[in-house]
Design a protein around this motif. Sequence first.
Motif, mmCIF file in Angstrom:
data_model
loop_
_atom_site.group_PDB
_atom_site.id
_atom_site.type_symbol
_atom_site.label_atom_id
_atom_site.label_comp_id
_atom_site.label_asym_id
_atom_site.label_seq_id
_atom_site.Cartn_x
_atom_site.Cartn_y
_atom_site.Cartn_z
ATOM 1 N N ILE A 23 -17.065 8.785 2.838
ATOM 2 C CA ILE A 23 -18.410 8.451 3.331
ATOM 3 C C ILE A 23 -18.978 9.660 4.069
ATOM 4 O O ILE A 23 -20.134 10.061 3.857
ATOM 5 C CB ILE A 23 -18.396 7.218 4.271
ATOM 6 N N HIS B 144 -19.803 8.654 12.552
ATOM 7 C CA HIS B 144 -18.796 7.607 12.740
ATOM 8 C C HIS B 144 -17.686 7.847 11.721
ATOM 9 O O HIS B 144 -17.953 8.149 10.551
ATOM 10 C CB HIS B 144 -19.451 6.243 12.536
ATOM 11 N N PHE C 60 -19.345 0.477 1.769
ATOM 12 C CA PHE C 60 -19.303 1.895 1.408
ATOM 13 C C PHE C 60 -20.640 2.324 0.798
ATOM 14 O O PHE C 60 -21.258 3.309 1.214
ATOM 15 C CB PHE C 60 -18.162 2.108 0.404
ATOM 16 N N GLY D 74 -15.272 -4.011 1.375
ATOM 17 C CA GLY D 74 -15.259 -2.573 1.606
ATOM 18 C C GLY D 74 -16.163 -1.757 0.706
ATOM 19 O O GLY D 74 -16.940 -0.920 1.174
ATOM 20 N N ASN D 75 -16.086 -2.021 -0.614
ATOM 21 C CA ASN D 75 -16.863 -1.152 -1.516
ATOM 22 C C ASN D 75 -18.373 -1.355 -1.357
ATOM 23 O O ASN D 75 -19.148 -0.430 -1.524
ATOM 24 C CB ASN D 75 -16.404 -1.284 -2.973
ATOM 25 N N LEU E 203 -7.242 0.548 7.795
ATOM 26 C CA LEU E 203 -8.427 1.372 8.066
ATOM 27 C C LEU E 203 -8.720 1.631 9.539
ATOM 28 O O LEU E 203 -9.425 2.587 9.864
ATOM 29 C CB LEU E 203 -9.676 0.709 7.449
ATOM 30 N N GLY F 298 -6.662 -4.458 2.391
ATOM 31 C CA GLY F 298 -8.001 -3.875 2.249
ATOM 32 C C GLY F 298 -8.645 -3.508 3.575
ATOM 33 O O GLY F 298 -9.638 -2.768 3.601
ATOM 34 N N THR G 274 0.848 -1.184 0.000
ATOM 35 C CA THR G 274 0.000 0.000 0.000
ATOM 36 C C THR G 274 0.885 1.236 0.000
ATOM 37 O O THR G 274 2.111 1.123 -0.023
ATOM 38 C CB THR G 274 -0.955 -0.013 1.221
ATOM 39 N N ASN H 114 -14.438 6.732 6.874
ATOM 40 C CA ASN H 114 -13.829 7.104 5.606
ATOM 41 C C ASN H 114 -14.291 8.529 5.277
ATOM 42 O O ASN H 114 -15.488 8.804 5.288
ATOM 43 C CB ASN H 114 -14.307 6.114 4.521
ATOM 44 N N LEU I 74 -19.349 -7.603 6.368
ATOM 45 C CA LEU I 74 -18.444 -7.103 7.409
ATOM 46 C C LEU I 74 -18.627 -7.950 8.663
ATOM 47 O O LEU I 74 -19.682 -7.898 9.298
ATOM 48 C CB LEU I 74 -18.786 -5.617 7.697
ATOM 49 N N TRP J 93 -2.347 6.217 -1.584
ATOM 50 C CA TRP J 93 -3.597 5.467 -1.777
ATOM 51 C C TRP J 93 -4.497 5.637 -0.556
ATOM 52 O O TRP J 93 -5.694 5.912 -0.690
ATOM 53 C CB TRP J 93 -3.315 3.969 -2.019
ATOM 54 N N CYS K 44 -19.498 -0.858 15.032
ATOM 55 C CA CYS K 44 -19.248 0.586 14.870
ATOM 56 C C CYS K 44 -20.451 1.434 15.265
ATOM 57 O O CYS K 44 -20.298 2.621 15.571
ATOM 58 C CB CYS K 44 -18.832 0.903 13.440
#
Length: 331
Positions: A264, A258, A227, A223-224, A165, A161, A37, A261, A204, A41, A121
């Motif tokens: 988001i 929260h 998202f 993840g996506n 995070l 991935g 990574t 990202n 998740l 990115w 979360c």
Amino acid sequence: MEPDELSQILRSVITGVGGHLPANVVTNDDLAKIVDTSDEWIVERTGIRKRYKAADDEPVSDLAVAAAEKALTAAGRTAADIDLIIVATTTADLTFPATAAIVQRKLGAPVGVAFDVQAVCSGFVYALSVADGFVARGRSKCALVIGAETMTRLMDWTDRGTCVLFGDGAGAVVLEPMEGQGTTADRGLLGFALRADGTKQDLLYVDGGVSTNGRIGHLRMQGNQVFRHAVVNISEAVRAAAEDAGVEVVSVDWFIPHQANQRILEGVARRLGIDESKVISTVAEHANTSAASIPLALAQGISDGRVKPGQLLLLEAMGGGLTWGACVLRL
Ligand code: UT7
């Protein structure tokens, strides 16, 4: 009974807030040494620049206690005043007892009610709602609601991935009952909307558990997909919480989401018509601390002077379950 008395209702009011982060900082460049990574990115796709990592001998209850002590000081209370402790965590010290009971012992709080809430979360928003059920019914005079996590313990450090995070930390609030007039001018928790959709578990989850394979396991995420779900569905819950509170979403002073990202946060704010300048973001500094992220962001907003008593706040979160939800409150 006088008409005035009839309209008075008990509200759960946040009287103190505290946040705590472990000492050890992990930068994006640090992670680039262990997975494929780059700082570029991670910053571009998430907004995250660094995260904190608890030491091996630093359990989540230690983070929770440090945050709770700051919240108690801010509220002008001591551990002796506490009659309810709720810890929202997905990374408990032990399978049992509840981390809340461990926090109670470490704080030296008297015998009272103590238990954990597990909504990943979304845990802090869920826990606030549960605490409201005690405080606003006169069953707790001084409650501690804590979001505390050591998410780094759940990372698969070969999975780029996910491992970039998350971070560790804790945030706490003291909740106390106060008489209100039943209007949106009241201080306190004014409205909630909580949601869960267990059919989305595979997006998740942690692939370990006491009654399945007996392992702690690692966090797994598409993840996506998460998202997409976040940006679309959080907005509905936010509108429902605002309706429950009787306020317009655009009238809130601060949006404290929260912190998963930055994209988001911005996407949800845009959908809701909330100006970017009203969004409290700590994602760059803290990364995703799961249930701790909202109270940590709230503590940050208060300590830097932006968030003030009397202001209308909107909290929202989404996490494993999937769970999501929102809360409107006046500080
Ligand atoms: O707190 C609760 C919930 N969690 C969240 O809200 C997280 C939600 N999801 C997200 O934040 C984003 O989806 C991520 C940050 C996880 C990923 O961003 P994305 O823009 O959705 O990327 P992607 O998953 O579609 O992956 C794009 C590419 C892939 O490569 P290919 O297949 O296009 O060649 C990934 O393998 O990015 C690659 N990738 C990475 N590259 C460099 C994934 N992680 C990394 C990484 N470094 N750390």
